[in-house]
Scaffold this motif. Sequence first.
Motif, short mmCIF file in Angstrom:
data_model
loop_
_atom_site.label_atom_id
_atom_site.label_comp_id
_atom_site.label_asym_id
_atom_site.label_seq_id
_atom_site.Cartn_x
_atom_site.Cartn_y
_atom_site.Cartn_z
N THR A 118 0.83 -1.20 0.00
CA THR A 118 0.00 0.00 0.00
C THR A 118 0.86 1.26 0.00
O THR A 118 0.57 2.24 -0.70
N THR A 119 1.95 1.24 0.75
CA THR A 119 2.89 2.36 0.76
C THR A 119 3.48 2.57 -0.64
O THR A 119 3.60 3.71 -1.11
N SER A 120 3.82 1.49 -1.31
CA SER A 120 4.40 1.60 -2.66
C SER A 120 3.39 2.18 -3.63
O SER A 120 3.75 2.96 -4.52
N ILE A 121 2.11 1.82 -3.48
CA ILE A 121 1.08 2.38 -4.35
C ILE A 121 1.01 3.90 -4.16
O ILE A 121 0.92 4.65 -5.13
N GLY A 122 1.08 4.33 -2.90
CA GLY A 122 1.08 5.77 -2.63
C GLY A 122 2.26 6.47 -3.28
O GLY A 122 2.12 7.56 -3.85
N ASN A 126 2.41 9.25 -6.37
CA ASN A 126 3.16 10.49 -6.27
C ASN A 126 4.12 10.65 -7.45
O ASN A 126 4.24 11.73 -8.04
N HIS A 127 4.82 9.57 -7.80
CA HIS A 127 5.77 9.61 -8.91
C HIS A 127 5.09 10.04 -10.20
O HIS A 127 5.56 10.93 -10.91
N TYR A 128 3.96 9.40 -10.50
CA TYR A 128 3.28 9.71 -11.76
C TYR A 128 2.61 11.08 -11.71
O TYR A 128 2.59 11.80 -12.72
N GLN A 156 -3.72 11.89 -0.23
CA GLN A 156 -3.73 13.31 0.13
C GLN A 156 -2.37 13.94 -0.07
O GLN A 156 -2.26 15.07 -0.54
N ARG A 157 -1.33 13.19 0.25
CA ARG A 157 0.03 13.72 0.07
C ARG A 157 0.33 13.99 -1.40
O ARG A 157 1.08 14.92 -1.73
N SER A 158 -0.24 13.17 -2.27
CA SER A 158 0.05 13.29 -3.70
C SER A 158 -1.05 14.02 -4.47
O SER A 158 -0.95 14.17 -5.69
N GLY A 284 13.83 3.83 0.99
CA GLY A 284 13.53 4.65 2.17
C GLY A 284 12.05 4.85 2.33
O GLY A 284 11.23 4.32 1.58
N GLU A 285 11.67 5.65 3.34
CA GLU A 285 10.26 5.84 3.70
C GLU A 285 9.63 7.07 3.08
O GLU A 285 8.41 7.22 3.08
N LYS A 286 10.42 7.99 2.54
CA LYS A 286 9.88 9.24 2.02
C LYS A 286 9.22 9.04 0.66
O LYS A 286 9.48 8.07 -0.04
N LEU A 287 8.38 10.01 0.28
CA LEU A 287 7.67 9.93 -0.99
C LEU A 287 8.62 9.73 -2.17
O LEU A 287 8.34 8.96 -3.07
N GLY A 288 9.75 10.43 -2.14
CA GLY A 288 10.68 10.37 -3.26
C GLY A 288 11.65 9.21 -3.22
O GLY A 288 12.57 9.14 -4.04
#
Length: 313
Positions: A118-122, A126-128, A156-158, A284-288
Amino acid sequence: MHIPGQRQDWLGRLKSGLTKTRSGLASMFTGEKVDDAFFEDLEERLLLADCGLPATELLMQKVRDQVYQHGITSPEGVRLVLRDAVFDLLRPLETSMGVDRARPLVMMVVGVNGAGKTTSIGKLANHYAEIGYSVLLAAGDTFRAAAREQLDVWAQRSNVDVISAEGSDPGAVAFDSVQSGIARNSHIVICDTAGRLPTQLHLMEELKKIKKVLGKAKVDAPHEIVLVVDATNGQNALQQIKAFNDALGLTALVVTKLDGTAKGGILAAMSMSTRVPVAFIGVGEKLGDLRPFSPREFANALVGIDAEGNTAP
């Protein structure tokens, strides 16, 4: 596309993320002699990095051949040879995903509990979104409230939307999400699914049903079936890949948690056994901290060579 500053930032995170794996290899190249003992030590360290026996044997053969053919006498020279051998081995795993070939492109994401699905989907969303694509998420893990809540937070973050229905049938959520993606003219629809072990055959059958439902929602869907793999599982990840591939026909992998393991060589083992392309890696844990997999960048980071060709510990 990413601007140069972003790329340099990612290369730094990739290098940092692979520290645990690289530390087992880097000290090999600080000595002065290249002899039989050196090669034995290098082979052992590749095995400890979870490259697996077939990949390790292939890499060692390539390194030995180049060293003897070109008369390389310094460990630093061997570092460059190993980098090139790793790159050649990993190059067949590279994939671009090709998200523009369908609209919406429908991506079904699967994996075992705890792999970071689920984290990877988020992070994929964000990447796309960062590069200009409109993304719609489908909360297909309908029986785990925490998964829906987690997906909402990432969305929400993305700044992307989520289709969700508590307690609903996962197939129904998948169908509605694709139909909504078509109506909105979204570029990408990413469908989450419940985590499961590949030995849970009845649950694997449910994934097959979701795959069929996606095909009913859009004739050629799903366009991508992506397995999220936890790098800390090492060789066990190979069994997961095989089981999910046999059941669903995987098109790509997302390899997570490379920063939390000394087993980064597992990608070499994947290249020798599964042959399923690696679309993204996470360090890592961050969006990027989830980015498209580049065999060249990975090979450099693994042996401690930066983008300018300089060596580093």
